[in-house]
Structures are given as C-alpha cells and as structure tokens.
Scaffold this motif. Structure first.
Motif, PDB file in Angstrom:
ATOM      1  N   ARG A  12     101.051  -7.217  43.916  1.00 34.06           N
ATOM      2  CA  ARG A  12     100.667  -6.410  42.767  1.00 34.06           C
ATOM      3  C   ARG A  12     101.814  -6.301  41.752  1.00 34.06           C
ATOM      4  O   ARG A  12     101.983  -5.295  41.088  1.00 34.06           O
ATOM      5  CB  ARG A  12     100.156  -5.046  43.197  1.00 34.06           C
ATOM      6  CG  ARG A  12      98.968  -5.175  44.158  1.00 34.06           C
ATOM      7  CD  ARG A  12      98.351  -3.890  44.579  1.00 34.06           C
ATOM      8  NE  ARG A  12      97.451  -3.274  43.642  1.00 34.06           N
ATOM      9  CZ  ARG A  12      96.232  -3.692  43.318  1.00 34.06           C
ATOM     10  NH1 ARG A  12      95.765  -4.789  43.843  1.00 34.06           N
ATOM     11  NH2 ARG A  12      95.474  -3.031  42.463  1.00 34.06           N
ATOM     12  N   GLN A  13     102.573  -7.392  41.640  1.00 36.34           N
ATOM     13  CA  GLN A  13     103.696  -7.461  40.715  1.00 36.34           C
ATOM     14  C   GLN A  13     103.479  -8.595  39.724  1.00 36.34           C
ATOM     15  O   GLN A  13     102.820  -9.585  40.020  1.00 36.34           O
ATOM     16  CB  GLN A  13     105.001  -7.733  41.480  1.00 36.34           C
ATOM     17  CG  GLN A  13     105.372  -6.667  42.486  1.00 36.34           C
ATOM     18  CD  GLN A  13     105.726  -5.360  41.822  1.00 36.34           C
ATOM     19  OE1 GLN A  13     106.481  -5.325  40.856  1.00 36.34           O
ATOM     20  NE2 GLN A  13     105.176  -4.273  42.325  1.00 36.34           N
ATOM     21  N   VAL A  14     104.077  -8.451  38.548  1.00 35.63           N
ATOM     22  CA  VAL A  14     104.079  -9.516  37.556  1.00 35.63           C
ATOM     23  C   VAL A  14     105.211 -10.476  37.899  1.00 35.63           C
ATOM     24  O   VAL A  14     106.314 -10.054  38.243  1.00 35.63           O
ATOM     25  CB  VAL A  14     104.276  -8.942  36.135  1.00 35.63           C
ATOM     26  CG1 VAL A  14     104.451 -10.066  35.120  1.00 35.63           C
ATOM     27  CG2 VAL A  14     103.107  -8.051  35.758  1.00 35.63           C
ATOM     28  N   GLU A  15     104.905 -11.771  37.813  1.00 31.49           N
ATOM     29  CA  GLU A  15     105.899 -12.793  38.109  1.00 31.49           C
ATOM     30  C   GLU A  15     106.065 -13.701  36.893  1.00 31.49           C
ATOM     31  O   GLU A  15     105.102 -13.991  36.190  1.00 31.49           O
ATOM     32  CB  GLU A  15     105.452 -13.647  39.296  1.00 31.49           C
ATOM     33  CG  GLU A  15     105.272 -12.844  40.557  1.00 31.49           C
ATOM     34  CD  GLU A  15     104.726 -13.669  41.711  1.00 31.49           C
ATOM     35  OE1 GLU A  15     104.145 -14.752  41.472  1.00 31.49           O
ATOM     36  OE2 GLU A  15     104.891 -13.232  42.852  1.00 31.49           O
ATOM     37  N   GLU A  16     107.275 -14.139  36.671  1.00 30.56           N
ATOM     38  CA  GLU A  16     107.550 -15.096  35.610  1.00 30.56           C
ATOM     39  C   GLU A  16     107.542 -16.480  36.234  1.00 30.56           C
ATOM     40  O   GLU A  16     108.223 -16.729  37.230  1.00 30.56           O
ATOM     41  CB  GLU A  16     108.918 -14.792  35.002  1.00 30.56           C
ATOM     42  CG  GLU A  16     109.198 -15.564  33.753  1.00 30.56           C
ATOM     43  CD  GLU A  16     110.464 -15.105  33.073  1.00 30.56           C
ATOM     44  OE1 GLU A  16     111.130 -15.970  32.488  1.00 30.56           O
ATOM     45  OE2 GLU A  16     110.785 -13.902  33.120  1.00 30.56           O
ATOM     46  N   SER A  21     102.307 -18.526  45.865  1.00 27.44           N
ATOM     47  CA  SER A  21     101.167 -19.403  46.090  1.00 27.44           C
ATOM     48  C   SER A  21     100.063 -19.147  45.081  1.00 27.44           C
ATOM     49  O   SER A  21      99.814 -18.011  44.686  1.00 27.44           O
ATOM     50  CB  SER A  21     100.629 -19.161  47.505  1.00 27.44           C
ATOM     51  OG  SER A  21      99.380 -19.807  47.676  1.00 27.44           O
ATOM     52  N   TRP A  22      99.370 -20.205  44.690  1.00 25.95           N
ATOM     53  CA  TRP A  22      98.256 -20.084  43.735  1.00 25.95           C
ATOM     54  C   TRP A  22      97.171 -19.174  44.270  1.00 25.95           C
ATOM     55  O   TRP A  22      96.414 -18.600  43.495  1.00 25.95           O
ATOM     56  CB  TRP A  22      97.688 -21.469  43.398  1.00 25.95           C
ATOM     57  CG  TRP A  22      97.028 -22.141  44.562  1.00 25.95           C
ATOM     58  CD1 TRP A  22      97.608 -22.978  45.468  1.00 25.95           C
ATOM     59  CD2 TRP A  22      95.663 -22.016  44.964  1.00 25.95           C
ATOM     60  NE1 TRP A  22      96.700 -23.384  46.411  1.00 25.95           N
ATOM     61  CE2 TRP A  22      95.480 -22.800  46.118  1.00 25.95           C
ATOM     62  CE3 TRP A  22      94.574 -21.316  44.465  1.00 25.95           C
ATOM     63  CZ2 TRP A  22      94.265 -22.903  46.781  1.00 25.95           C
ATOM     64  CZ3 TRP A  22      93.359 -21.426  45.128  1.00 25.95           C
ATOM     65  CH2 TRP A  22      93.219 -22.211  46.266  1.00 25.95           C
ATOM     66  N   THR A  23      97.095 -19.011  45.595  1.00 18.81           N
ATOM     67  CA  THR A  23      96.042 -18.178  46.179  1.00 18.81           C
ATOM     68  C   THR A  23      96.228 -16.700  45.859  1.00 18.81           C
ATOM     69  O   THR A  23      95.308 -15.917  46.050  1.00 18.81           O
ATOM     70  CB  THR A  23      95.963 -18.355  47.708  1.00 18.81           C
ATOM     71  OG1 THR A  23      97.226 -18.015  48.286  1.00 18.81           O
ATOM     72  CG2 THR A  23      95.620 -19.791  48.080  1.00 18.81           C
ATOM     73  N   HIS A  24      97.409 -16.330  45.391  1.00 21.56           N
ATOM     74  CA  HIS A  24      97.698 -14.925  45.075  1.00 21.56           C
ATOM     75  C   HIS A  24      98.005 -14.711  43.601  1.00 21.56           C
ATOM     76  O   HIS A  24      98.427 -13.619  43.216  1.00 21.56           O
ATOM     77  CB  HIS A  24      98.881 -14.418  45.901  1.00 21.56           C
ATOM     78  CG  HIS A  24      98.656 -14.503  47.372  1.00 21.56           C
ATOM     79  ND1 HIS A  24      97.685 -13.780  48.020  1.00 21.56           N
ATOM     80  CD2 HIS A  24      99.254 -15.263  48.317  1.00 21.56           C
ATOM     81  CE1 HIS A  24      97.711 -14.073  49.300  1.00 21.56           C
ATOM     82  NE2 HIS A  24      98.643 -14.976  49.497  1.00 21.56           N
ATOM     83  N   ARG A  25      97.795 -15.747  42.758  1.00 20.20           N
ATOM     84  CA  ARG A  25      98.164 -15.639  41.348  1.00 20.20           C
ATOM     85  C   ARG A  25      96.951 -15.529  40.441  1.00 20.20           C
ATOM     86  O   ARG A  25      95.967 -16.216  40.610  1.00 20.20           O
ATOM     87  CB  ARG A  25      98.938 -16.882  40.906  1.00 20.20           C
ATOM     88  CG  ARG A  25     100.378 -16.881  41.252  1.00 20.20           C
ATOM     89  CD  ARG A  25     101.154 -17.944  40.470  1.00 20.20           C
ATOM     90  NE  ARG A  25     100.458 -19.199  40.277  1.00 20.20           N
ATOM     91  CZ  ARG A  25     100.698 -20.301  40.979  1.00 20.20           C
ATOM     92  NH1 ARG A  25     101.596 -20.298  41.928  1.00 20.20           N
ATOM     93  NH2 ARG A  25     100.036 -21.404  40.709  1.00 20.20           N
ATOM     94  N   ALA A  34     100.380  -8.367  29.357  1.00 18.73           N
ATOM     95  CA  ALA A  34      99.038  -8.897  29.606  1.00 18.73           C
ATOM     96  C   ALA A  34      98.842  -9.174  31.092  1.00 18.73           C
ATOM     97  O   ALA A  34      97.783  -8.880  31.658  1.00 18.73           O
ATOM     98  CB  ALA A  34      98.804 -10.160  28.787  1.00 18.73           C
ATOM     99  N   ALA A  35      99.854  -9.716  31.734  1.00 18.40           N
ATOM    100  CA  ALA A  35      99.766  -9.985  33.171  1.00 18.40           C
ATOM    101  C   ALA A  35      99.656  -8.683  33.962  1.00 18.40           C
ATOM    102  O   ALA A  35      98.930  -8.606  34.958  1.00 18.40           O
ATOM    103  CB  ALA A  35     100.977 -10.791  33.639  1.00 18.40           C
ATOM    104  N   ALA A  36     100.349  -7.649  33.518  1.00 18.06           N
ATOM    105  CA  ALA A  36     100.308  -6.363  34.213  1.00 18.06           C
ATOM    106  C   ALA A  36      98.904  -5.759  34.179  1.00 18.06           C
ATOM    107  O   ALA A  36      98.538  -4.982  35.065  1.00 18.06           O
ATOM    108  CB  ALA A  36     101.310  -5.392  33.590  1.00 18.06           C
ATOM    109  N   HIS A  37      98.107  -6.136  33.186  1.00 18.13           N
ATOM    110  CA  HIS A  37      96.749  -5.614  33.049  1.00 18.13           C
ATOM    111  C   HIS A  37      95.689  -6.614  33.530  1.00 18.13           C
ATOM    112  O   HIS A  37      94.512  -6.477  33.188  1.00 18.13           O
ATOM    113  CB  HIS A  37      96.494  -5.226  31.591  1.00 18.13           C
ATOM    114  CG  HIS A  37      97.355  -4.095  31.135  1.00 18.13           C
ATOM    115  ND1 HIS A  37      97.129  -2.786  31.502  1.00 18.13           N
ATOM    116  CD2 HIS A  37      98.466  -4.081  30.370  1.00 18.13           C
ATOM    117  CE1 HIS A  37      98.063  -2.021  30.976  1.00 18.13           C
ATOM    118  NE2 HIS A  37      98.889  -2.785  30.285  1.00 18.13           N
ATOM    119  N   ALA A  38      96.106  -7.579  34.321  1.00 19.92           N
ATOM    120  CA  ALA A  38      95.200  -8.651  34.765  1.00 19.92           C
ATOM    121  C   ALA A  38      93.970  -8.116  35.483  1.00 19.92           C
ATOM    122  O   ALA A  38      92.849  -8.573  35.227  1.00 19.92           O
ATOM    123  CB  ALA A  38      95.948  -9.636  35.663  1.00 19.92           C
TER     124      ALA A  38
END
Length: 63
Positions: A12-16, A21-25, A34-38
């Motif tokens: 539940r964190q924003v990553e740069e 893994s793509w399974t968690h992105r 924007a990512a924080a509000h995904a």
C-alpha cells in the motif's frame, strides 16, 4: 525518460519505477500523488462501469 510511479497493492505504498512484482503494481501514474490515489481512481471507474452495465451501455461509451 520521465519518472513513472506505481501503487503497490501489497504494501500500500507508492513506488518510483518498478521495484516490485507486476502482480502487486497498479500504474503507471504520472505523479506520486496520482499513484497514491490509485485505489480511489479504480473504485470510481468500477462504479462508472457498473452503472453503464445497469443501463445497458458498453464501458467507455460515455453514455
């Protein structure tokens, strides 16, 4: 190349970039905010698509 941001659904964190893994992105998103509000964005889209389904419109028709 511009920086992309992702929301990690497991931590539940924003990553740069793409450290996990793509399974968690979710993403990419153009900004950290924007990512924080995904999850909120995904929820709004799902509600809109559900409404379209109830009205018999195809998702994205703008109806």
């Amino acid at each position: 190349m511009s920086t992309e941001f992702y929301f990690n659904t497991q931590t539940r964190q924003v990553e740069e970039g793409k450290p996990s893994s793509w399974t968690h992105r979710m993403g990419p998103y153009p900004t950290r905010e924007a990512a924080a509000h995904a999850l909120e964005t995904a929820e709004r889209r799902t509600e809109s698509w559900d409404e379209d389904d109830r009205e018999g419109a195809a998702p994205g028709d703008g109806a």
